[in-house]
Design a protein around this motif. Structure first.
Motif, PDB file in Angstrom:
ATOM      1  N   GLY A 118      -2.806  -0.345   7.051  1.00 13.07           N
ATOM      2  CA  GLY A 118      -3.033   0.023   6.425  1.00 13.07           C
ATOM      3  C   GLY A 118      -3.082  -1.011   4.786  1.00 13.07           C
ATOM      4  N   TRP A 119      -2.669  -2.705   5.416  1.00 10.24           N
ATOM      5  CA  TRP A 119      -2.380  -3.868   4.245  1.00 10.24           C
ATOM      6  C   TRP A 119      -4.210  -4.101   3.998  1.00 10.24           C
TER       7      TRP A 119
ATOM      8  N   PHE B  41      18.045  -8.874  -0.212  1.00  9.85           N
ATOM      9  CA  PHE B  41      16.843  -9.351   0.205  1.00  9.85           C
ATOM     10  C   PHE B  41      16.219  -9.823  -0.871  1.00  9.85           C
ATOM     11  N   LYS B  42      15.069 -10.627  -0.746  1.00 12.79           N
ATOM     12  CA  LYS B  42      14.347 -10.610  -1.160  1.00 12.79           C
ATOM     13  C   LYS B  42      13.229  -9.437  -1.182  1.00 12.79           C
ATOM     14  N   SER B  43      12.621  -9.158  -2.489  1.00 14.33           N
ATOM     15  CA  SER B  43      11.045  -8.447  -2.270  1.00 14.33           C
ATOM     16  C   SER B  43       9.687  -9.551  -2.316  1.00 14.33           C
ATOM     17  N   LEU B  44       9.130  -9.090  -1.133  1.00 14.73           N
ATOM     18  CA  LEU B  44       8.012  -9.748  -1.187  1.00 14.73           C
ATOM     19  C   LEU B  44       6.752  -9.671  -1.967  1.00 14.73           C
ATOM     20  N   GLU B  45       5.842 -10.727  -2.317  1.00 16.21           N
ATOM     21  CA  GLU B  45       5.204 -10.311  -3.131  1.00 16.21           C
ATOM     22  C   GLU B  45       4.162  -9.127  -2.486  1.00 16.21           C
ATOM     23  N   ILE B  46       4.155 -10.222  -0.877  1.00 15.56           N
ATOM     24  CA  ILE B  46       3.112  -8.318  -0.545  1.00 15.56           C
ATOM     25  C   ILE B  46       3.753  -7.011  -1.122  1.00 15.56           C
ATOM     26  N   HIS B  47       5.010  -6.894  -0.419  1.00 15.66           N
ATOM     27  CA  HIS B  47       6.188  -5.932  -0.692  1.00 15.66           C
ATOM     28  C   HIS B  47       4.821  -5.134  -2.257  1.00 15.66           C
TER      29      HIS B  47
ATOM     30  N   ILE C 193       5.488  -0.994  -2.170  1.00 16.18           N
ATOM     31  CA  ILE C 193       6.274  -0.763  -1.125  1.00 16.18           C
ATOM     32  C   ILE C 193       7.825  -0.064  -1.738  1.00 16.18           C
ATOM     33  N   VAL C 194       8.317   0.250  -1.468  1.00 15.25           N
ATOM     34  CA  VAL C 194       9.574   0.509  -1.891  1.00 15.25           C
ATOM     35  C   VAL C 194      10.706   0.706  -0.434  1.00 15.25           C
TER      36      VAL C 194
ATOM     37  N   GLY D 268       8.170  -2.717  12.518  1.00 14.18           N
ATOM     38  CA  GLY D 268       8.789  -2.109  11.463  1.00 14.18           C
ATOM     39  C   GLY D 268       7.369  -0.863  10.622  1.00 14.18           C
ATOM     40  N   ALA D 269       8.189  -0.141   9.743  1.00 17.98           N
ATOM     41  CA  ALA D 269       6.871   0.467   9.048  1.00 17.98           C
ATOM     42  C   ALA D 269       7.529   0.493   7.223  1.00 17.98           C
ATOM     43  N   LEU D 270       6.857   0.397   6.854  1.00 16.72           N
ATOM     44  CA  LEU D 270       6.732   0.437   5.470  1.00 16.72           C
ATOM     45  C   LEU D 270       6.268   1.673   4.330  1.00 16.72           C
ATOM     46  N   SER D 271       7.033   2.574   3.544  1.00 20.26           N
ATOM     47  CA  SER D 271       6.310   3.355   2.453  1.00 20.26           C
ATOM     48  C   SER D 271       6.632   2.942   0.766  1.00 20.26           C
ATOM     49  N   HIS D 272       5.491   4.215   0.534  1.00 17.43           N
ATOM     50  CA  HIS D 272       5.504   4.205  -0.420  1.00 17.43           C
ATOM     51  C   HIS D 272       6.772   4.784  -1.349  1.00 17.43           C
ATOM     52  N   ASP D 273       7.509   5.721  -0.867  1.00 14.86           N
ATOM     53  CA  ASP D 273       8.381   6.558  -0.734  1.00 14.86           C
ATOM     54  C   ASP D 273       9.447   5.805  -0.443  1.00 14.86           C
TER      55      ASP D 273
END
Ligand code: C2E
Ligand code: MG
Ligand code: MG
Length: 822
Positions: A138-139, A178-184, A189-190, A208-213
Motif C-alpha cells: 500500500g505504500w 508518539f510522534k507522528s512520522l512523516e511517512i504516516h 494515515i490516521v 502492523g496495519a494502518l488506515s486512513h480511518d
C-alpha cells in the motif's frame, strides 16, 4: 397510508405489496430510520389487516433491531476468514526459504485478513537508531526497504519494542504519546494497530496495519496480527536453525572458514573447470608448528583464538576468489584458482610464512607459531580432490622434516618418504620395549682450562635392520605420537643409572645434560617425574642438567614456568638449547630460572665468515654474561671458530672439533685418559695467545716471527704502528711487541695508545738503543711491561717473553710492574 422504512427498495416494496395483497405474510430485512434520522438494520414480519368482511384494509408488522446480530455475524465471518488465512500462511511458510518472500507473504496476509490500506513489517535500523520499513503493501513507491525514521523521539514502534505489548492507535492526531512520522502524514494515515514480533531473544520487530480511518482497528485485529507475528517468528526461528545447521555442515565453528567438506566441493568444482577450460590450480596444505604446545599450555580457549587469528591471516594472504579452509586441528587448506604460473603458489606460501612470523596476541600473552606448508598443483600432482590433498599433505610433511617454518612443492619421490615415515612410526611403537634405544654422550669442554666439564646425552635408535638411526629421523615422530613421554623418561633414568655407575667405578663425574621436548611439558608432571627419579636413584641433582627449547620459554605458559621453577628447586640445572633461533628477548629470559645458554650451531657454523652471525654470537655471549648465565657454543668444528669464541669469552664448547657424540665405552676411555683440549686452544697463560709484532723493517719482522714461533701462539705482524692499531681493533691481542724506532710513530707513542685502548694487553718493547731517555718515557707513558734488546739471541728473546707472560698472566693489569733489562 403505509409506513415504509426509509431504504426499502422498489423491488422489495413491490414484493411486500404482492404478499400483503394476496393475503400472505412477508418476512424480510430492511433498514429503519429512527426519528433522530439514524438508521438501523431490522428484521421485519408484515401481515395484512382485514375488516369484518375480510377485505384487506392495511398492513401491520413488527420490526426488530438486528444491528448487533449482524455485527456478530460479520465478526464471525471475518474471524473465520482470518483463521483460514493464518492456517494457509502457516503451511506456506514451511515452503519459503527466502527471508524476503516470507516477509512479503506476511504483509499480503495482513491485507487480506484486515482488508486494510497499509500493512508493514518494521524493524529497528541495524545501527540501533530509528526504524526501517522492511516489507509492506500500500505504500508509495520508494518507501519499502528504506529507513523511515532515524530520530530518537518516541514512536509507536518504539513503544511496542520496549513493552513487548501490542498497541492500538485510534487516531494519531489525538495521540500525545508518539510522534507522528512523516511517512504516516504523507500517506494520510490516521490509525494503526501494531504487534511485536518476538522470540527467545526478545522483541526484534513490529508487525502492523494502518488506515486512513480513525478507530479502524479492534482487539480482534490485534489478535489476528499477533497470530501472524507468532507464525512468522516460528518460521524465522526455524529458518535460523536450518541456516545454522547448514553453516555447521559446511563451516568450521572456531574460525568461520569453510570446513573440509565444503573445501572438497569447491576443489572438485575448480578441478572440473580447469579440466574443461585449461589453467592451473594449487592446493596448499598448511600445518602449524608448535600449536599443540600452545593449546596444551595456554588452554583450549586460547588455542581457538590463535586458530581464528591464523585463519584471518591466511585469508589476508590470498585473493578473494581463493578458498581458505580449516580441515581439522591445526591443519588448514587453501585452494588457489587461476594461477598464472607455478611460482605464484610459492609466493602465496611465502606470504603466509611472513604473516605467521608476526607475534599472535592470545589472552594477554604474546605467542609465536610458524607454519609448514606443502604445495600440490593441478595439472601435475593429482587429478582428483583426494590425490591433490594427499600430495599437498605429503609435501607439508617434507617441510616439517626440513626444519618447519618453510614450504615445499610436492615431488613424486616424497610419496615414498611419507610411506617411510609411516613405517618408522609403526616400528617406533615397540622400540622401547624391545630395548632398541641407546644413549650417546658428547663431551662439553671448558674453554678456560680445556678440560671436559660435562656431557650431553643424545638419543639413538639401534634398529635391527636400519642400524643406528639418528634423532632427526625419529624425534619428531616420537613427539607427534606422544611416545616422547615414555622414551624421555627412559633417557632420564638411563642417565641417572650411568652417573651411579661412574660413582661406583670411582671415576670423575661430570654433569650430564638431557634434552626435553616441549611435548614432555604438556603432561604437566615432568617435574614430578624428575623428582621421583631423583628420589629413587639418589643421584645428586647437581649432576643433572635439562636442556629446554627456546620455543617452550617463548610460550611463557604459566604451567611450564611453574614446572621449571619446581625443577630448579630440586637443584638440577636448566639450559636453553639452540638459543638464538627463537625470538627470546632479555626481558623474557629473566623470567626463567636458567643457568646456561647454548648458542645454536647454525650461528657457530658461519661465525667466522658471516659478519651477521659473528655479531649474533657476540651479542648472545654478552647477553648471557649480563644475565650471569654460562654460555656453551654448540657445533664447534674448526680451530678458527674456537679462537673466535674464546676471544669473546665464551665459557664452554661442544662440537666435533673436540669430540662427536660417542658410546659410553669411548666416554669412559676419555675420562680415564683425562682427554682435554690441546693447551694451545686454551686460555691459560703464555704460549696460548695472540701476539702482535710491530716493526717497520719487514726483514726484522720475519726474524722476530721465527724467533717467537715456539711460543705456540698465533702471531700477527704489522709493518707500521697504524696498521698495528687496525689489527688491534679487529683481533683480541694478548701481547704486543713493538719496535721503538719507527718512522711515523715511535714505539713509545704506539704502546701508550695501546695502553689507553687495550689496557689488558701485555706491552713489550724491542729496542736497539738502550739509552736512558727511552726507558723512563716508555715506562711512564706507555706502561711498558718489559724491554727486550734487539741484540739478544732468538733463544734469549723467546725465554724472556715466555717468562714475562708467565709472571704477568696471573696478575691484574694494574698490578703488573715494569721490568727492565735482565
Ligand atoms: P641438540 O640438543 O641441539 O644436540 C646437539 C646436536 O648437534 C646433536 O645432534 C649433535 O650430534 C650435533 N652436533 C654436536 N656437535 C656438532 C658439530 O660440531 N657439528 C655438527 N654438524 N653437529 C654437531 P643429534 O645427536 O643428531 O641430535 C639432534 C637433536 O635431537 C638434538 O639437538 C636434540 O634436539 C634432539 N635429541 C637428541 N636426543 C634427544 C633426547 O633424548 N630427547 C629429546 N627430546 N631430544 C633429543
Ligand atoms: Mg641439546
Ligand atoms: Mg642444541
Amino acid at each position: 397510508m403505509f409506513f415504509m422504512p426509509s431504504d426499502v427498495t422498489t423491488e422489495q416494496r413491490q414484493e411486500i405489496h404482492r404478499a400483503i395483497d394476496s393475503g400472505g405474510i412477508w418476512r424480510g430485512r430492511y433498514r429503519v430510520q429512527r426519528r433522530n434520522g439514524r438508521t438501523f438494520p431490522a428484521a421485519a414480519v408484515l401481515a395484512p389487516i382485514r375488516d369484518a368482511e375480510g377485505v384487506i384494509t392495511g398492513m401491520t408488522g413488527v420490526s426488530r433491531d438486528i444491528s448487533e446480530r449482524l455485527d456478530a455475524e460479520q465478526a464471525i465471518r471475518r474471524h473465520a476468514k482470518q483463521q483460514s488465512l493464518i492456517a494457509a500462511f502457516s503451511r506456506t511458510v514451511l515452503t519459503l526459504y527466502n527471508l524476503d518472500d516470507l516477509q512479503d507473504q506476511t504483509v499480503a496476509v495482513i491485507r487480506d485478513g484486515l482488508d486494510v490500506e497499509y500493512c508493514e513489517i518494521a524493524l529497528p535500523n541495524p545501527d540501533g537508531n530509528g526504524w526501517m520499513l522492511k516489507a509492506g503493501l500500500g505504500w508509495e513507491h520508494g518507501w519499502v526497504g528504506q529507513s523511515i525514521f532515524d530520530g530518537e523521539a518516541p514512536t509507536h514502534y518504539q513503544e511496542v519494542l520496549a513493552s513487548g505489548e501490542p498497541i492500538l492507535v485510534a487516531n494519531f492526531r489525538n495521540e500525545q504519546r508518539f510522534k507522528s512520522l512523516e511517512i504516516h502524514q504523507a500517506h494520510g494515515i490516521v490509525s494503526a494497530a501494531a504487534v511485536p514480533i518476538s522470540g527467545a531473544g526478545g522483541v526484534h520487530g513490529v508487525l502492523g496495519a494502518l488506515s486512513h480511518d480513525p478507530d479502524r482497528f479492534t482487539l480482534e485485529d490485534i489478535d489476528f496480527l499477533q497470530s501472524l507475528a507468532n507464525t512468522l517468528e516460528a518460521a524465522l526461528e526455524r529458518k535460523q536453525a536450518e541456516d545454522k545447521l547448514t553453516q555447521l555442515a559446511q563451516f568450521d565453528v572456531v574460525t568461520g572458514l569453510p570446513n573440509r567438506s565444503l573445501f572438497r566441493d569447491r576443489l572438485s568444482q575448480a578441478l572440473a573447470q580447469v579440466q574443461r577450460n585449461g589453467g592451473l590450480l594449487g592446493v596448499l596444505f598448511v600445518d602449524l608448528d608448535g600449536f599443540k604446545a600452545v593449546n596444551d599450555t595456554l588452554g583450549h580457549t586460547a588455542g581457538d583464538t590463535l586458530l581464528d587469528q591464523v585463519g584471518q591471516r591466511l585469508q589476508y594472504s590470498v585473493r578473494s576468489g581463493d578458498t581458505v579452509s580449516r580441515l581439522a586441528g591445526d591443519e588448514f587448506a587453501i585452494l588457489l584458482t587461476n594461477l598464472a604460473k607455478t611460482e605464484d603458489a610459492g609466493k602465496v606460501a611465502e606470504k603466509i610464512l611472513a604473516e605467521c612470523a608476526r607475534a599472535f596476541h592470545v589472552g594477554g600473552n604474546q605467542t609465536f607459531v610458524s607454519a609448514s606448508i606443502g604445495v600440490a598443483l593441478h595439472p601435475g600432482d593429482g587429478n582428483d580432490t583426494d590425490q591433490l590433498l594427499k600430495n599437498a599433505d605429503i609435501a607439508m610433511y617434507r617441510a616439517k622434516e626440513q626444519g618447519r617454518n618453510n614450504y615445499q612443492f610436492y615431488l613424486p619421490q616424497m610419496h615414498e618418504r611419507a610411506l617411510e615415515r609411516m613405517r618408522l612410526e609403526a616400528e617406533l611403537r615397540g622400540a622401547l620395549s624391545r630395548d632398541e634405544f641407546v644413549l650417546h654422550y658428547q663431551p662439553k669442554v671448558d674453554l678456560h682450562n680445556g678440560e671436559i666439564c660435562g656431557f650431553e646425552a643424545l638419543l639413538r635408535w639401534q634398529h635391527p635392520e636400519r642400524g643406528l638411526v639418528p634423532p632427526v629421523k625419529f624425534i619428531s615422530i616420537l613427539e607427534d605420537t606422544g611416545l616422547i613421554v615414555p622414551v624421555g623418561e627412559w633417557v632420564i633414568r638411563t642417565v641417572c643409572a650411568q652417573i651411579l655407575s661412574w660413582q661406583e667405578l670411582g671415576m670423575k663425574i661430570h654433569p650430564v645434560a638431557v634434552n626435553l621436548s616441549s611435548r614432555q611439558f604438556q603432561h604437566k608432571n615432568i617435574d614430578i617425574v624428575i623428582r621421583r627419579i631423583l628420589d629413587s636413584t639418589g643421584v645428586n641433582p647437581r649432576l643433572l642438567e635439562f636442556e629446554v627449547t627456546e620455543s617452550l620459554l617463548m610460550q611463557d605458559a604459566e604451567e611450564a614456568v611453574r614446572m621449571l621453577h619446581n625443577m630448579k628447586s630440586f637443584g638440577v640445572r636448566l639450559s636453553v638449547d639452540d638459543f638464538g633461533t627463537g625470538y627470546s628477548s632479555l626481558a623474557y629470559l629473566k623470567r626463567f630460572p636458567l643457568d646456561v645458554l647454548k648458542i645454536d650451531r647454525a650461528f657457530i657454523r658461519d661465525c667466522i665468515t658471516d659478519p651477521d652471525d659473528a655479531t649474533i654470537v657476540q651479542a648472545i655471549i654478552s647477553l648471557a654474561q649480563n644475565l650471569k648465565l654460562k654460555v656453551v657454543a654448540e657445533g664447534v668444528e674448526t680451530e678458527a671458530q674456537l679462537h673466535f669464541l674464546r676471544a669473546l669469552g665464551c665459557d664452554h664448547m661442544q662440537g666435533y672439533f673436540f669430540s662427536k657424540p660417542v658410546e659410553i665405552d669411548a666416554v669412559n676411555r676419555m675420562l680415564a685418559e683425562d682427554v682435554r683440549l690441546q693447551s694451545k686452544f686454551v686460555d691459560n697463560g703464555a704460549g696460548e695467545r695472540t701476539v702482535l709484532l710491530v716493526d717497520d723493517n719487514e726483514y726484522d719482522l720475519l726474524l722476530w716471527r721465527d724467533a717467537f714461533a715456539p711460543l705456540d701462539c698465533r702471531i700477527l705482524t704489522a709493518v707500521s704502528a697504524e696498521l698495528a692499531l687496525d689489527i688491534l681493533a679487529n683481533n683480541a691481542i694478548d701481547i704486543v711487541i713493538s719496535d721503538q724506532n719507527m718512522p711515523t710513530m715511535s714505539g713509545t707513542r704506539f704502546l701508550s695508545t695501546v695502553r689507553q685502548f687495550y689496557p689488558d694487553a701485555i706491552r713489550i718493547m724491542l729496542t736497539g738503543d738502550e739509552s736512558n731517555e727511552t726507558l723512563p718515557n716508555a715506562v711512564n707513558e706507555a706502561g711498558v711491561h718489559r724491554f727486550l734488546s734487539k741484540h739478544w739471541s732468538p733463544e734469549r728473546l723467546l725465554k724472556e717473553v715466555r717468562e714475562t707472560c708467565r709472571q704477568l698472566s696471573h696478575l691484574d693489569p694494574a698490578q703488573r710492574v715494569t721490568q727492565g733489562f735482565a
